[in-house]
Structures are given as structure tokens and as C-alpha cells.
Design a protein around this motif. Structure first.
Motif, short mmCIF file in Angstrom:
data_model
loop_
_atom_site.label_atom_id
_atom_site.label_comp_id
_atom_site.label_asym_id
_atom_site.label_seq_id
_atom_site.Cartn_x
_atom_site.Cartn_y
_atom_site.Cartn_z
N TYR A 37 0.84 -1.20 0.00
CA TYR A 37 0.00 0.00 0.00
C TYR A 37 0.87 1.25 0.00
O TYR A 37 0.61 2.22 -0.73
CB TYR A 37 -0.91 0.00 1.23
CG TYR A 37 -1.99 1.05 1.17
CD1 TYR A 37 -3.23 0.76 0.63
CD2 TYR A 37 -1.76 2.33 1.65
CE1 TYR A 37 -4.23 1.72 0.56
CE2 TYR A 37 -2.74 3.31 1.59
CZ TYR A 37 -3.97 3.00 1.05
OH TYR A 37 -4.94 3.95 0.96
N TYR A 40 2.69 1.57 -3.60
CA TYR A 40 1.86 1.96 -4.74
C TYR A 40 0.98 3.18 -4.45
O TYR A 40 0.20 3.59 -5.30
CB TYR A 40 0.98 0.80 -5.18
CG TYR A 40 1.74 -0.38 -5.72
CD1 TYR A 40 2.37 -0.32 -6.96
CD2 TYR A 40 1.84 -1.57 -5.00
CE1 TYR A 40 3.08 -1.38 -7.47
CE2 TYR A 40 2.55 -2.65 -5.50
CZ TYR A 40 3.17 -2.54 -6.73
OH TYR A 40 3.86 -3.61 -7.23
N ASP A 42 -0.25 6.87 -4.18
CA ASP A 42 0.04 8.13 -4.87
C ASP A 42 -0.74 9.24 -4.16
O ASP A 42 -1.88 9.55 -4.50
CB ASP A 42 -0.37 8.04 -6.35
CG ASP A 42 0.10 9.24 -7.16
OD1 ASP A 42 0.57 10.22 -6.55
OD2 ASP A 42 0.00 9.20 -8.41
N ASN A 72 -8.34 2.69 -3.42
CA ASN A 72 -8.04 2.56 -4.84
C ASN A 72 -6.51 2.49 -5.01
O ASN A 72 -5.86 3.42 -5.48
CB ASN A 72 -8.61 3.74 -5.62
CG ASN A 72 -8.43 3.57 -7.12
OD1 ASN A 72 -8.21 2.45 -7.59
ND2 ASN A 72 -8.50 4.67 -7.84
N ASN A 73 -5.97 1.34 -4.56
CA ASN A 73 -4.52 1.15 -4.58
C ASN A 73 -4.21 -0.12 -5.36
O ASN A 73 -4.91 -1.13 -5.23
CB ASN A 73 -4.01 1.01 -3.13
CG ASN A 73 -2.49 1.08 -3.05
OD1 ASN A 73 -1.80 0.20 -3.56
ND2 ASN A 73 -1.98 2.11 -2.40
N ARG A 74 -3.15 -0.08 -6.17
CA ARG A 74 -2.84 -1.21 -7.05
C ARG A 74 -2.43 -2.47 -6.30
O ARG A 74 -2.39 -3.55 -6.89
CB ARG A 74 -1.73 -0.80 -8.02
CG ARG A 74 -2.21 0.07 -9.16
CD ARG A 74 -1.08 0.39 -10.12
NE ARG A 74 -0.09 1.26 -9.51
CZ ARG A 74 1.12 1.49 -10.02
NH1 ARG A 74 1.48 0.90 -11.14
NH2 ARG A 74 1.95 2.30 -9.41
N ILE A 75 -2.12 -2.35 -5.01
CA ILE A 75 -1.71 -3.55 -4.27
C ILE A 75 -2.85 -4.56 -4.18
O ILE A 75 -2.63 -5.77 -4.20
CB ILE A 75 -1.22 -3.18 -2.85
CG1 ILE A 75 -0.68 -4.43 -2.12
CG2 ILE A 75 -2.33 -2.53 -2.04
CD1 ILE A 75 0.45 -5.11 -2.83
N ASP A 77 -5.22 -4.99 -6.50
CA ASP A 77 -5.25 -5.67 -7.80
C ASP A 77 -4.14 -6.70 -7.90
O ASP A 77 -4.34 -7.81 -8.43
CB ASP A 77 -5.10 -4.65 -8.94
CG ASP A 77 -6.26 -3.68 -9.00
OD1 ASP A 77 -7.37 -4.09 -8.63
OD2 ASP A 77 -6.06 -2.52 -9.41
N LEU A 78 -2.95 -6.34 -7.40
CA LEU A 78 -1.82 -7.27 -7.43
C LEU A 78 -2.12 -8.53 -6.63
O LEU A 78 -1.86 -9.65 -7.08
CB LEU A 78 -0.56 -6.58 -6.88
CG LEU A 78 0.68 -7.46 -6.70
CD1 LEU A 78 1.23 -7.90 -8.05
CD2 LEU A 78 1.76 -6.73 -5.90
N ASN A 81 -4.61 -10.73 -8.49
CA ASN A 81 -3.98 -11.36 -9.65
C ASN A 81 -3.02 -12.48 -9.24
O ASN A 81 -2.95 -13.53 -9.88
CB ASN A 81 -3.22 -10.32 -10.48
CG ASN A 81 -4.15 -9.37 -11.21
OD1 ASN A 81 -5.28 -9.74 -11.53
ND2 ASN A 81 -3.69 -8.16 -11.47
N THR A 330 3.10 -12.11 -3.52
CA THR A 330 2.75 -10.73 -3.19
C THR A 330 3.92 -10.03 -2.49
O THR A 330 4.29 -8.90 -2.84
CB THR A 330 1.51 -10.70 -2.29
OG1 THR A 330 0.45 -11.43 -2.91
CG2 THR A 330 1.07 -9.28 -2.02
N TYR A 337 9.63 -4.30 -6.24
CA TYR A 337 9.20 -2.98 -6.68
C TYR A 337 9.88 -1.88 -5.87
O TYR A 337 10.23 -0.81 -6.40
CB TYR A 337 7.68 -2.88 -6.54
CG TYR A 337 7.11 -1.57 -7.03
CD1 TYR A 337 6.90 -1.35 -8.39
CD2 TYR A 337 6.76 -0.56 -6.14
CE1 TYR A 337 6.37 -0.15 -8.85
CE2 TYR A 337 6.23 0.64 -6.58
CZ TYR A 337 6.04 0.85 -7.93
OH TYR A 337 5.52 2.05 -8.38
#
Length: 472
Positions: A37, A40, A42, A72-75, A77-78, A81, A330, A337
């Protein structure tokens, strides 16, 4: 604090929480999501959006949008996935099937028949009961791949027989503990499937590469057992006719045909179909699971309760492995990253090590990790840290994987956390002390080190069969 330093801080916290005893899979997921969190996040974009909405929308709409932006954090989604990737991994599909085959075979009353047959067949060899127990362990461990099950069952079956035959407590215990760990290395090994999924190395090539090292280690074990029985007969007296009766040759052949041949045929059929390209590992594992059920029916050992136990244990172990993968993927994605992987790579390159020095250092670290951790946690969490460094030293990941599989034998045999010893102590007679079990494991531990040294000196032991079967 820079991002690479945050990555190292993340790794340090994880190691600390592991030693505190927190569940590793959920710790990995929590650490990955928590630090992910931050990685990623912003903040500038979120505040710009908040200022824009504050001028054009109501307070309620802008506040709800801002709260929505927090999540709304890309973690996330990661994480989703990575979960889907693990659960749809075709290589890992073979894990529950091989586990189910092992649990069914464990409950099919095959092992007691096999040990009795080998005990009679090897009666005239020095240390005959030890040889029979070791070969039984090797076959049973190969069929199941579950160290705790093999050591426990053989401890209940073979250890009392050896002690009754006046075998030394330490010598007999070491045979059971060492033989029970062989399923980690000898195909069809669950550990090699997990390594293949973590490293993207062909599982078929891994199985071919593990055969000769596995037979080498079994050979070293047998040489030690027979050699010590010759040099020190008091630790393994020859059995009397009352302990191991003479059996007519025809009767012995019948015993071998009904005990040794079915299990050996099941193992060779599964392994052979994989190595010769007749089936994928998943397809071969399916046939193996069906073969285990048929064996259990043939031996009149299949009951609804045993089937239910086998399914439950399979699901539980598979869930543990899969969620470890989800957490590890994860965690490692966030760690990379943030720049942690690059920082470690630069540090290792700065040490100016030769390939052999890097291999020795990596194997030493894995050896030490084997004290507090299970093999699954080492393969899924820590081995991927070494994998990106292998191209820098021109080391084949296939060779590295076999060395790791050999090395992990030691994690079950090395005090003070030798799990094989604790498995055996839990079911051994009271006169067998834990210190005696530890002492019995030590010579077999040196056999593992000798086999690893042979791999370093003669790497063709690893590469010969893969090259013969599948080319360079």
C-alpha cells in the motif's frame, strides 16, 4: 528512508515475526499488502482529486470519493492477480494429486508387508534389518513424499523390530530418521514440484536430474549401514531364526511379488510416464492417485474413514502450499518494486565472489534456515531471493535446485531442530532418548554433505540424465 531501505526493513520485520511464531502464509500476505500500500500509494494524485471535487461537488460526495480513493490502490489488484495465478498454475495441480496418492498408500497397509519381505530377503547381509528398513523408507518416502508420515509409520513398524533384535538404539533411530527424508529428493518429489513452480524450471528435467543424486545418497546410506555393521557387529547383530525365520525360495518370490512389486510398479509407472513424455506430471499424478486407491482395495485396506482422512489431509496440505505461494508472490513483488532485489544483487556483486563461493554461501544460508523453517517455506519464500542472482554467476537453476533438495535433507537431521528426530521420539519406546536419536542422525548427515560435495566435483551426476533424455 529510501525505498530499498524500506524493502530491507520489510524483510527484517518478516523474519522477526516468523521467529515469534506467527503463521507464515498470513504474515507474508499482511506484510505484502501493508508495505505494498505504501509502495503503490500516490498521495499527490489523491489530494489533487480531492481539491477538484471540493470545488465542484458536495461535501458528502467529495468525502466518499476521498475514502474510496484510499482503497483505490494497485496492491489490491496485485494481490487478486497473484491469487488467481497461483490457483490456476498447472504445475501446482500435481501437488494435491501426489499428496493424495501418498496418503492413500500410507493407509493401505503396504509398508508392513514390504518391510517383512525385505527383512527376510536381506537376512544374510550385515545389518540386514537396517538395510531392509532403509530400502523400505526409500520406497515409501518416494511414494508419499511426506517426511512425518514415513518416519512415524516406520518408527512404529521397524524400530521395535530392530530394538528387539538387539540393535543399538542410536544406530536404529538414525536409519529411520535418514530414510524418512528421502522423499524430499527422490522423484516424484513434492518439493521439486514446488521448486519448479517458483523457478520456472521444467519439472520433467528436475525429476530426471534428481534421480542419480537420489540413488547416490541412498547408496551412501547403505554403504554406511553395511560398513558399520561389519566393523562394529555389536550395533547390528545378525538376526536369529526366531527373529527372522528362513523362508523357502518360492515363498520368498511370492512375498516379493505381492509386496514389493505393486508399490515399485506404481512408482516406476508414474515416474516413467513423466520422464518418457507419455504424460504430464499432473496426468501422471492422477494415474498415481487412482493406482493408490486400487492398491488399497487390492490389499483390502480401503475404508470410507481412510478415504475421508486422506482427502482431508490432502486439502489441508495443499491449501498451506498454495497460500504460501500467494503470500510469497505478493511479498516478493512488493520487495522487488521497492528495489530490495536490486540492492541485494548489487551487494552480492560487490563481494566479488566466484560461482563456487556463491553456491557455498547460498547453501550455508539454506542450511541455517532449515533449523527453524519447513522446506516449503524455504523453497517458496527464500529460494526466490537467490534465483535472480544465478545468471550473474552463470549457475544453472536446475543444478541449484538439486543442491537445495539435497541440502534440505539436513534440515530434518540437524539438532537442535531435527524434525525427523522429534517425529520419531514421539512414538519411540521410552528407553530411546532424544540425544541417542540425534547421535544416530549425525553419520547420515555427513553422508548428505559427501553427496553434495560429489555434486560440486562431478556436476554430470545432475546433468547426465536430463541431457540424455531431453538434450542440452
Amino acid at each position: 528512508m529510501t525505498d530499498p531501505q524500506v524493502a530491507l526493513f520489510m524483510l527484517g520485520i518478516f523474519i522477526f515475526t516468523v521467529f515469534l511464531g506467527f503463521p507464515i502464509a498470513f504474515t507474508l500476505m499482511a506484510m505484502g499488502i501493508g508495505f505494498g500500500y505504501y509502495a503503490y500509494f500516490d498521495a499527490r494524485r489523491m489530494w489533487r482529486e480531492f481539491d477538484r471535487l471540493e470545488e465542484t461537488a458536495s461535501w458528502w460526495d467529495s468525502t466518499s470519493t476521498w475514502i474510496e480513493g484510499l482503497f483505490n490502490n494497485r496492491i489490491f489488484d496485485l494481490f487478486i492477480n497473484q491469487t488467481f495465478t497461483v490457483m490456476s498454475n498447472e504445475v501446482l495441480t500435481a501437488v494435491p494429486l501426489f499428496l493424495f496418492m501418498g496418503y492413500i498408500v500410507e493407509r493401505a497397509n503396504i509398508v508392513d508387508r514390504l518391510f517383512s519381505t525385505l527383512n527376510v530377503a536381506s537376512k544374510n547381509l550385515p545389518g540386514s534389518m537396517g538395510v531392509a528398513a532403509l530400502i523400505t523408507c526409500a520406497l515409501f518416502a518416494t511414494a508419499t513424499g511426506i517426511v512425518g508420515a514415513v518416519v512415524t509409520l516406520m518408527g512404529l513398524l521397524a524400530l521395535p523390530a530392530m530394538l528387539k533384535a538387539r540393535y543399538d538404539n542410536s544406530f536404529a533411530s538414525g536409519i529411520i530418521c535418514a530414510g524418512g527424508t528421502l522423499g524430499i529428493l527422490i522423484p516424484p518429489s513434492i518439493m521439486l514440484i514446488v521448486y519448479a513452480a517458483a523457478s520456472n524450471v521444467s519439472i520433467v528435467r528436475l525429476y530426471a536430474a534428481a534421480l542419480l543424486p537420489g540413488f547416490t545418497l541412498v547408496g551412501l546410506y547403505l554403504i554406511y549401514v553395511v560398513g558399520r555393521s561389519i566393523l562394529q557387529p555389536s550395533v547390528a547383530p545378525r538376526p536369529t531364526d526366531d527373529e527372522v525365520p528362513d523362508v523357502p525360495f518360492g515363498r520368498l518370490l511370492f512375498m516379493i511379488f505381492t509386496s514389493f512389486v505393486p508399490l515399485a510398479f506404481l512408482i516406476f509407472a508414474v515416474l516413467g510416464s513423466i520422464l518418457f513424455g507419455l504424460a504430464t506430471p499432473t496426468e501422471a499424478a492422477s494415474i498415481g492417485a487412482l493406482g493408490g486407491i486400487l492398491l488399497a482395495f487390492a490389499y483390502r485396506a480401503m475404508t470410507w474413514q481412510r478415504m475421508r482422512e486422506s482427502v482431508y489431509l490432502t486439502v489441508r496440505t495443499t491449501a498451506m502450499v498454495c497460500w504460501l505461494f500467494v503470500g510469497s508472490y505478493t511479498f516478493s513483488s512488493v520487495f522487488s518494486y521497492l528495489g530490495g532485489e536490486h540492492l541485494i544483487s548489487e551487494f552480492v556483486q560487490g563481494l566479488d565472489m566466484s560461482p563456487i563461493m556463491f553456491l557455498l554461501l547460498a547453501q550455508l544460508i539454506i542450511f541455517l534456515l532449515g533449523w527453524p523453517l519447513e522446506w516449503s517455506e524455504i523453497i517458496i519464500i527464500f529460494v526466490p531471493i537467490f534465483l535472480p542472482l544465478l545468471p550473474l554467476f552463470e549457475i544453472d537453476p536446475l543444478f541449484f535446485g538439486i543442491l537445495v533438495a539435497l541440502n534440505l535433507q539436513t534440515s530434518f537431521l540437524t539438532p537442535p531442530m531435527a524434525m525427523s528426530a522429534y517425529y520419531l521420539k514421539g512414538i519411540a519406546p521410552p528407553e530411546v532418548r532424544l540425544t541417542q536419536i540425534f547421535a544416530g542422525c549425525m553419520p547420515f548427515l555427513f553422508c548428505v554433505f559427501i553427496s553434495m560435495a560429489l555434486m560440486y566435483i562431478f556436476p554430470q551426476i545432475v546433468f547426465y540424465l536430463p541431457e540424455q533424455f531431453y538434450g542440452q
